[in-house]
Every structure is written in structure tokens, then in C-alpha cells.
Design a protein around this motif. Structure first.
Motif, PDB file in Angstrom:
ATOM      1  N   ILE A  75       0.885  -1.170   0.000  1.00 26.78           N
ATOM      2  CA  ILE A  75       0.000   0.000   0.000  1.00 26.78           C
ATOM      3  C   ILE A  75       0.924   1.221   0.000  1.00 26.78           C
ATOM      4  O   ILE A  75       1.835   1.297   0.822  1.00 26.78           O
ATOM      5  CB  ILE A  75      -0.895   0.027   1.265  1.00 26.78           C
ATOM      6  CG1 ILE A  75      -1.725  -1.264   1.390  1.00 26.78           C
ATOM      7  CG2 ILE A  75      -1.808   1.248   1.280  1.00 26.78           C
ATOM      8  CD1 ILE A  75      -2.291  -1.513   2.786  1.00 26.78           C
ATOM      9  N   ASP A  76       0.693   2.158  -0.912  1.00 26.80           N
ATOM     10  CA  ASP A  76       1.543   3.349  -0.982  1.00 26.80           C
ATOM     11  C   ASP A  76       1.132   4.338   0.120  1.00 26.80           C
ATOM     12  O   ASP A  76       0.075   4.960   0.036  1.00 26.80           O
ATOM     13  CB  ASP A  76       1.387   3.989  -2.370  1.00 26.80           C
ATOM     14  CG  ASP A  76       2.196   5.286  -2.513  1.00 26.80           C
ATOM     15  OD1 ASP A  76       2.846   5.693  -1.527  1.00 26.80           O
ATOM     16  OD2 ASP A  76       2.166   5.880  -3.607  1.00 26.80           O
ATOM     17  N   PRO A  77       1.988   4.516   1.173  1.00 25.94           N
ATOM     18  CA  PRO A  77       1.583   5.361   2.307  1.00 25.94           C
ATOM     19  C   PRO A  77       1.540   6.851   1.982  1.00 25.94           C
ATOM     20  O   PRO A  77       0.987   7.637   2.748  1.00 25.94           O
ATOM     21  CB  PRO A  77       2.645   5.067   3.373  1.00 25.94           C
ATOM     22  CG  PRO A  77       3.841   4.598   2.621  1.00 25.94           C
ATOM     23  CD  PRO A  77       3.351   3.956   1.356  1.00 25.94           C
ATOM     24  N   SER A  78       2.113   7.236   0.836  1.00 25.07           N
ATOM     25  CA  SER A  78       2.027   8.653   0.474  1.00 25.07           C
ATOM     26  C   SER A  78       0.698   8.950  -0.215  1.00 25.07           C
ATOM     27  O   SER A  78       0.215  10.077  -0.213  1.00 25.07           O
ATOM     28  CB  SER A  78       3.179   9.037  -0.455  1.00 25.07           C
ATOM     29  OG  SER A  78       4.392   8.805   0.222  1.00 25.07           O
ATOM     30  N   ARG A  79       0.112   7.898  -0.779  1.00 29.75           N
ATOM     31  CA  ARG A  79      -1.181   8.059  -1.443  1.00 29.75           C
ATOM     32  C   ARG A  79      -2.339   7.781  -0.466  1.00 29.75           C
ATOM     33  O   ARG A  79      -3.352   8.473  -0.469  1.00 29.75           O
ATOM     34  CB  ARG A  79      -1.240   7.086  -2.630  1.00 29.75           C
ATOM     35  CG  ARG A  79      -2.405   7.379  -3.512  1.00 29.75           C
ATOM     36  CD  ARG A  79      -2.271   6.738  -4.878  1.00 29.75           C
ATOM     37  NE  ARG A  79      -3.523   6.902  -5.584  1.00 29.75           N
ATOM     38  CZ  ARG A  79      -4.064   5.988  -6.361  1.00 29.75           C
ATOM     39  NH1 ARG A  79      -3.452   4.847  -6.583  1.00 29.75           N
ATOM     40  NH2 ARG A  79      -5.211   6.216  -6.966  1.00 29.75           N
ATOM     41  N   TYR A  80      -2.165   6.732   0.344  1.00 30.90           N
ATOM     42  CA  TYR A  80      -3.181   6.363   1.342  1.00 30.90           C
ATOM     43  C   TYR A  80      -2.521   6.417   2.712  1.00 30.90           C
ATOM     44  O   TYR A  80      -1.769   5.529   3.068  1.00 30.90           O
ATOM     45  CB  TYR A  80      -3.731   4.963   1.066  1.00 30.90           C
ATOM     46  CG  TYR A  80      -4.311   4.840  -0.310  1.00 30.90           C
ATOM     47  CD1 TYR A  80      -5.557   5.392  -0.599  1.00 30.90           C
ATOM     48  CD2 TYR A  80      -3.611   4.192  -1.330  1.00 30.90           C
ATOM     49  CE1 TYR A  80      -6.079   5.311  -1.886  1.00 30.90           C
ATOM     50  CE2 TYR A  80      -4.139   4.101  -2.614  1.00 30.90           C
ATOM     51  CZ  TYR A  80      -5.372   4.660  -2.883  1.00 30.90           C
ATOM     52  OH  TYR A  80      -5.895   4.580  -4.141  1.00 30.90           O
ATOM     53  N   ARG A  81      -2.778   7.501   3.435  1.00 28.54           N
ATOM     54  CA  ARG A  81      -2.053   7.698   4.688  1.00 28.54           C
ATOM     55  C   ARG A  81      -2.711   6.976   5.851  1.00 28.54           C
ATOM     56  O   ARG A  81      -3.938   6.976   5.965  1.00 28.54           O
ATOM     57  CB  ARG A  81      -1.999   9.186   5.021  1.00 28.54           C
ATOM     58  CG  ARG A  81      -1.135   9.935   4.043  1.00 28.54           C
ATOM     59  CD  ARG A  81      -0.741  11.291   4.556  1.00 28.54           C
ATOM     60  NE  ARG A  81       0.204  11.874   3.629  1.00 28.54           N
ATOM     61  CZ  ARG A  81      -0.028  12.966   2.916  1.00 28.54           C
ATOM     62  NH1 ARG A  81      -1.185  13.582   3.013  1.00 28.54           N
ATOM     63  NH2 ARG A  81       0.889  13.431   2.098  1.00 28.54           N
ATOM     64  N   PRO A  82      -1.904   6.385   6.748  1.00 28.68           N
ATOM     65  CA  PRO A  82      -2.474   5.899   8.010  1.00 28.68           C
ATOM     66  C   PRO A  82      -3.169   7.068   8.720  1.00 28.68           C
ATOM     67  O   PRO A  82      -2.697   8.212   8.646  1.00 28.68           O
ATOM     68  CB  PRO A  82      -1.242   5.426   8.800  1.00 28.68           C
ATOM     69  CG  PRO A  82      -0.166   5.195   7.771  1.00 28.68           C
ATOM     70  CD  PRO A  82      -0.438   6.175   6.668  1.00 28.68           C
ATOM     71  N   SER A  83      -4.304   6.781   9.369  1.00 28.10           N
ATOM     72  CA  SER A  83      -5.161   7.872   9.878  1.00 28.10           C
ATOM     73  C   SER A  83      -4.476   8.778  10.902  1.00 28.10           C
ATOM     74  O   SER A  83      -4.754   9.968  10.956  1.00 28.10           O
ATOM     75  CB  SER A  83      -6.448   7.287  10.465  1.00 28.10           C
ATOM     76  OG  SER A  83      -6.130   6.362  11.488  1.00 28.10           O
ATOM     77  N   GLN A  84      -3.550   8.226  11.722  1.00 24.68           N
ATOM     78  CA  GLN A  84      -2.889   9.105  12.699  1.00 24.68           C
ATOM     79  C   GLN A  84      -1.952  10.088  12.000  1.00 24.68           C
ATOM     80  O   GLN A  84      -1.776  11.224  12.443  1.00 24.68           O
ATOM     81  CB  GLN A  84      -2.157   8.287  13.787  1.00 24.68           C
ATOM     82  CG  GLN A  84      -0.730   7.845  13.499  1.00 24.68           C
ATOM     83  CD  GLN A  84      -0.635   6.634  12.590  1.00 24.68           C
ATOM     84  OE1 GLN A  84      -1.498   6.377  11.771  1.00 24.68           O
ATOM     85  NE2 GLN A  84       0.442   5.879  12.726  1.00 24.68           N
ATOM     86  N   GLU A  85      -1.383   9.670  10.863  1.00 25.16           N
ATOM     87  CA  GLU A  85      -0.522  10.581  10.101  1.00 25.16           C
ATOM     88  C   GLU A  85      -1.347  11.762   9.580  1.00 25.16           C
ATOM     89  O   GLU A  85      -0.896  12.914   9.613  1.00 25.16           O
ATOM     90  CB  GLU A  85       0.147   9.849   8.932  1.00 25.16           C
ATOM     91  CG  GLU A  85       1.063  10.749   8.151  1.00 25.16           C
ATOM     92  CD  GLU A  85       1.748  10.068   6.965  1.00 25.16           C
ATOM     93  OE1 GLU A  85       2.130  10.792   6.036  1.00 25.16           O
ATOM     94  OE2 GLU A  85       1.906   8.838   6.962  1.00 25.16           O
ATOM     95  N   ALA A  86      -2.559  11.481   9.123  1.00 28.78           N
ATOM     96  CA  ALA A  86      -3.445  12.555   8.633  1.00 28.78           C
ATOM     97  C   ALA A  86      -3.734  13.564   9.753  1.00 28.78           C
ATOM     98  O   ALA A  86      -3.765  14.780   9.522  1.00 28.78           O
ATOM     99  CB  ALA A  86      -4.737  11.952   8.092  1.00 28.78           C
ATOM    100  N   LEU A  87      -3.923  13.053  10.995  1.00 31.42           N
ATOM    101  CA  LEU A  87      -4.173  13.948  12.134  1.00 31.42           C
ATOM    102  C   LEU A  87      -2.943  14.810  12.433  1.00 31.42           C
ATOM    103  O   LEU A  87      -3.061  16.018  12.648  1.00 31.42           O
ATOM    104  CB  LEU A  87      -4.539  13.138  13.393  1.00 31.42           C
ATOM    105  CG  LEU A  87      -5.886  12.412  13.400  1.00 31.42           C
ATOM    106  CD1 LEU A  87      -6.008  11.546  14.650  1.00 31.42           C
ATOM    107  CD2 LEU A  87      -7.059  13.380  13.318  1.00 31.42           C
TER     108      LEU A  87
END
Length: 223
Positions: A75-87
């Protein structure tokens, strides 16, 4: 009603260190977060904003660990971010976190405190046992962000009706509202922490949740 949850073998093979906590709550009352706690959270978020002036979001341990998990699952984390990263990114931009209701606000707080994704779901809208797995082309849902989410290839929680949650974004189908009386919380722990630290984190989350919402709670760690 005790839900059972398992981690799919494909996920375990690609990411052997993955482990999650599961807390079930019964007879809770969801409302506004008490003012005193709201004030404490606000101070904590301001401290994070100050700390983020000096460092990048991806330098945060929990963010970098979860980005590695995403990569190991393709999963590309720059395209789909883990939710805590978004916060964290929101706070880095100097944007306040909106207050939703006591359950969601508590989730956001612990997500930032422990640098991990957390999901909270209405247990009465979950059908049967749960699996942490990778989504197929049939796995899609309307996210709590209002967008139609295709969850193919992404890490999801699914019940007998299909995907309902993810450490990226959760679904509207199972979201907690002020009418929720039974809830399920999924704590996506850092792979680097051991079971005794995991237990401490989960009991702290559970105790604060029941302190605010009343009710009864049970927890389990799934490796």
C-alpha cells in the motif's frame, strides 16, 4: 455479545509483527466531551503543533512504523495515509481538530498520544465475526469523509457484510453516533511494542473511555 476478530494469513505473512487490540463496550452513552477534558486535549494538541515546528510528520516513530507496515502490504503510504498521520499533518498545518462527539474525540486523542491508528464502530451495525485482511475489488464503502472508497488491496476490517473499517478511513455504515450504545474499538498497535506495553495502552484507553461513557468493557490482544 463477544465479537471475534482474526488476522488473515496473507497479512501475517507479509507483516509478521502486526498486532491489534480489540475493546468492546456495552451500555455506553455518547455525547459531547466534558469541557474540562476538551481543555486538556486542546493543550496537548498545541504542544504537538509546537513540536512539529521542529520536525517532520514522518519522523514520528508511530507514523514511520505504520508507513513501513503499509509498504510491506504493497500500500503506498504517500497516497493512502495511516489515519494518525493525517491527524498529525493537520496539526502541522496549524489546523484545529474539530470536536465531533465524545467517542470520536477520544479516539483522535489516543491516536495522537500513541501515534497509531484507532477505529471505533457501532457494534450493533457489525454482522458476525471480523477479519483484518486485504480488500478485494468488491470491498468499497462510503467513508466517514463522505467519499466513495475503493478498498481493493488496502488493509481493512471486514464482517459478514463486507469491509467496514481501515486504518486509512472508516465507513459510514458502522460509524459511532450519539445513538450508539455498544461499540467496538480497534487499536492498531505499533509493531515494535511488546504485549505488556500493548496491554497498558489498551487498559488506559478502555478505562478513560468507560470513565467518560460509563458502561462495561472487555479487551483482547490479537497477534
Amino acid at each position: 455479545m463477544h465479537q471475534s476478530i482474526m488476522i488473515n494469513n496473507t497479512v501475517k505473512e507479509k507483516c509478521p509483527s502486526i498486532h491489534i487490540g480489540m475493546i468492546t463496550y456495552h451500555d455506553i452513552a455518547v455525547s459531547d466531551l466534558p469541557q474540562m477534558i476538551k481543555g486538556r486535549f486542546q493543550l496537548f494538541y498545541e504542544e504537538i503543533m509546537l513540536a512539529l515546528e521542529e520536525k517532520g510528520v514522518t519522523d514520528i516513530d508511530g507514523v514511520s512504523e505504520w508507513r513501513k507496515i503499509f509498504k510491506s502490504l504493497d500500500i503506498d503510504p504517500s497516497r493512502y495515509r495511516p489515519s494518525q498521520e493525517a491527524l498529525f499533518r493537520r496539526l502541522k498545518k496549524g489546523q484545529a481538530l474539530p470536536s465531533i462527539h465524545s467517542a470520536a474525540d477520544l479516539n483522535n486523542f489516543f491516536s495522537l498520544k500513541y501515534e497509531i491508528p484507532l477505529g471505533i464502530y457501532d457494534l450493533d451495525h457489525i454482522n458476525g465475526d471480523i477479519q483484518l485482511t486485504l480488500g478485494s475489488e468488491n470491498d468499497q464503502y462510503e467513508g466517514i469523509n463522505g467519499r466513495e472508497m475503493s478498498m481493493k488491496g488496502k488493509l481493512i476490517t471486514a464482517d459478514e457484510s463486507g469491509a467496514f473499517g481501515s486504518p486509512i478511513v472508516d465507513s459510514k455504515r458502522t460509524m459511532v453516533t450519539r445513538d450508539t450504545v455498544n461499540a467496538l474499538q480497534i487499536v492498531y498497535l505499533k509493531p515494535s511494542i511488546d504485549n505488556s506495553t500493548s496491554t497498558k495502552i489498551i487498559t488506559e484507553i478502555m478505562n478513560m473511555f468507560t470513565h467518560i461513557h460509563s458502561g462495561k468493557a472487555y479487551y483482547k490482544i490479537i497477534n
